[in-house]
Design an enzyme around this catalytic site. Structure first.
Site, PDB file in Angstrom:
ATOM      1  CG  ASP A  31      -2.043   0.934   1.152  1.00 57.80           C
ATOM      2  OD1 ASP A  31      -2.294   1.472   0.054  1.00 57.80           O
ATOM      3  OD2 ASP A  31      -2.704   1.163   2.182  1.00 57.80           O
ATOM      4  CG  ASN A  79      -7.577  -2.466  -6.191  1.00 51.70           C
ATOM      5  OD1 ASN A  79      -6.649  -3.191  -5.835  1.00 51.70           O
ATOM      6  ND2 ASN A  79      -8.033  -1.494  -5.403  1.00 51.70           N
TER       7      ASN A  79
HETATM    8  C1  FPP Z   1      -2.205   0.104  -3.190  1.00 53.22           C
HETATM    9  O1  FPP Z   1      -1.662   1.407  -3.147  1.00 53.22           O
HETATM   10  C2  FPP Z   1      -1.558  -0.614  -4.249  1.00 53.22           C
HETATM   11  C3  FPP Z   1      -2.203  -1.182  -5.290  1.00 53.22           C
HETATM   12  C4  FPP Z   1      -3.666  -1.149  -5.468  1.00 53.22           C
HETATM   13  C5  FPP Z   1      -1.432  -1.861  -6.339  1.00 53.22           C
HETATM   14  C6  FPP Z   1      -0.280  -2.700  -5.849  1.00 53.22           C
HETATM   15  C7  FPP Z   1       0.497  -3.099  -7.021  1.00 53.22           C
HETATM   16  C8  FPP Z   1       1.842  -3.031  -7.115  1.00 53.22           C
HETATM   17  C9  FPP Z   1       2.751  -2.704  -6.023  1.00 53.22           C
HETATM   18  C10 FPP Z   1       2.453  -3.401  -8.394  1.00 53.22           C
HETATM   19  C11 FPP Z   1       2.649  -4.866  -8.268  1.00 53.22           C
HETATM   20  C12 FPP Z   1       3.287  -5.347  -9.388  1.00 53.22           C
HETATM   21  C13 FPP Z   1       3.551  -6.634  -9.565  1.00 53.22           C
HETATM   22  C14 FPP Z   1       4.404  -6.939 -10.682  1.00 53.22           C
HETATM   23  C15 FPP Z   1       3.047  -7.737  -8.718  1.00 53.22           C
HETATM   24  P1  FPP Z   1      -2.594   2.622  -3.514  1.00 53.22           P
HETATM   25  O2  FPP Z   1      -2.525   2.823  -4.980  1.00 53.22           O
HETATM   26  O3  FPP Z   1      -3.966   2.385  -2.985  1.00 53.22           O
HETATM   27  O4  FPP Z   1      -1.854   3.784  -2.782  1.00 53.22           O
HETATM   28  P2  FPP Z   1      -2.509   4.983  -1.982  1.00 53.22           P
HETATM   29  O5  FPP Z   1      -3.273   4.369  -0.838  1.00 53.22           O
HETATM   30  O6  FPP Z   1      -1.322   5.759  -1.534  1.00 53.22           O
HETATM   31  O7  FPP Z   1      -3.371   5.731  -2.933  1.00 53.22           O
END
Ligand code: FPP
Length: 243
Positions: A31, A79
């Site tokens: 996250d 998502n």
């Molecule tokens: C949550 O942070 C993260 C996600 C919804 C995506 C996680 C995906 C990755 C780390 C890429 C993974 C890649 C591979 C190759 C497995 P957020 O976007 O909700 O962050 P925020 O809470 O700060 O908005």
């Protein structure tokens, strides 16, 4: 005290610390990518890109430490509600990872790769690559790296129950559900960076006796030393499993 000393020396010398107790199954909620990007005036996709680099580093480190199962929460069933460009950027990153995974993770470290979650709804090219990566790595004996994509903990339980119904069961036991989940049934340690302290529909069944470790660091900035800190903390926890 000992753990603190070892952690410090590990940070200084970058050597891999030896842990007395390791979680068998670790779950990581990746996250904070969006906030990481926002802080830098970059699009959210840049945060996901950096987050995918962190994922590769941490997944490999789990294998090198001897952790048997590591489940990374990459994309929830909710998502899909995110803007189209962001979803597309994430799908591109999954594809890039799958294309490189063979050399990057499996050949070097003998790890196993799986994508866990609901396969329906994922693009066909990704599904084909998932199948190939899972087939290519199924006999590897290193870490079982499970990437949770289109995953929801409640849905995972519903899928298990529906499978049991389809098999003709009319009464079910805890073991029946445990044996029909996407991942191994018990998670020992759940790590959530970025300051949020909730489970967000991750490993609901598996988390029954999990230890939790939170940190304010955003996932793209998460390092192997943060992983070591979580593991040192885990070593110190007194797990009683209700007893
Ligand atoms: C949550 O942070 C993260 C996600 C919804 C995506 C996680 C995906 C990755 C780390 C890429 C993974 C890649 C591979 C190759 C497995 P957020 O976007 O909700 O962050 P925020 O809470 O700060 O908005």
């Amino acid at each position: 005290m000992m753990a603190l000393f070892s952690k410090k020396s590990a940070e200084l010398s970058q050597e891999r610390p030896a842990f007395d107790v390791l979680p068998e199954h670790i779950g990581i909620i990746m996250d904070g990518n969006g906030r990481w990007a926002k802080k830098r005036g970059l699009p959210r996709s840049a945060g996901h890109k950096q987050g995918s680099e962190t994922f590769r580093t941490i997944a490999k480190e789990c294998g090198r430490l001897g952790i048997k199962h590591a489940t990374f929460y990459a994309f929830s069933t909710e998502n899909w509600k995110r803007p189209k460009e962001e979803v597309e950027a994430l799908m591109r990153l999954f594809k890039e990872y799958l294309l490189e995974a063979k050399e990057d993770i499996t050949a070097a470290d003998n790890n196993k790769i799986r994508f866990v979650g609901i396969k329906e709804g994922l693009p066909d090219d990704i599904l084909a690559l998932v199948e190939e990566a899972e087939e290519d790595t199924k006999n590897n004996t290193g870490c079982d790296i499970a990437v949770a994509v289109n995953y929801g903990g409640r849905q995972e339980i519903v899928c298990a129950v529906n499978k049991l119904i389809a098999d003709g069961k009319t009464q079910i036991t805890e073991d029946d559900i445990s044996n029909n989940l996407f991942t191994v049934p018990d998670c020992d340690l759940i790590i959530r960076p970025s300051g949020e302290q909730r489970l967000s529909n991750f490993l609901l069944w598996q988390a029954a006796y999990s230890e939790f470790w939170y940190s304010d660091v955003l996932w793209p900035d998460f390092t192997v030393n943060d992983l070591y800190s979580a593991l040192f903390e885990f070593e110190k926890r007194n797990r009683r499993f209700g007893g």
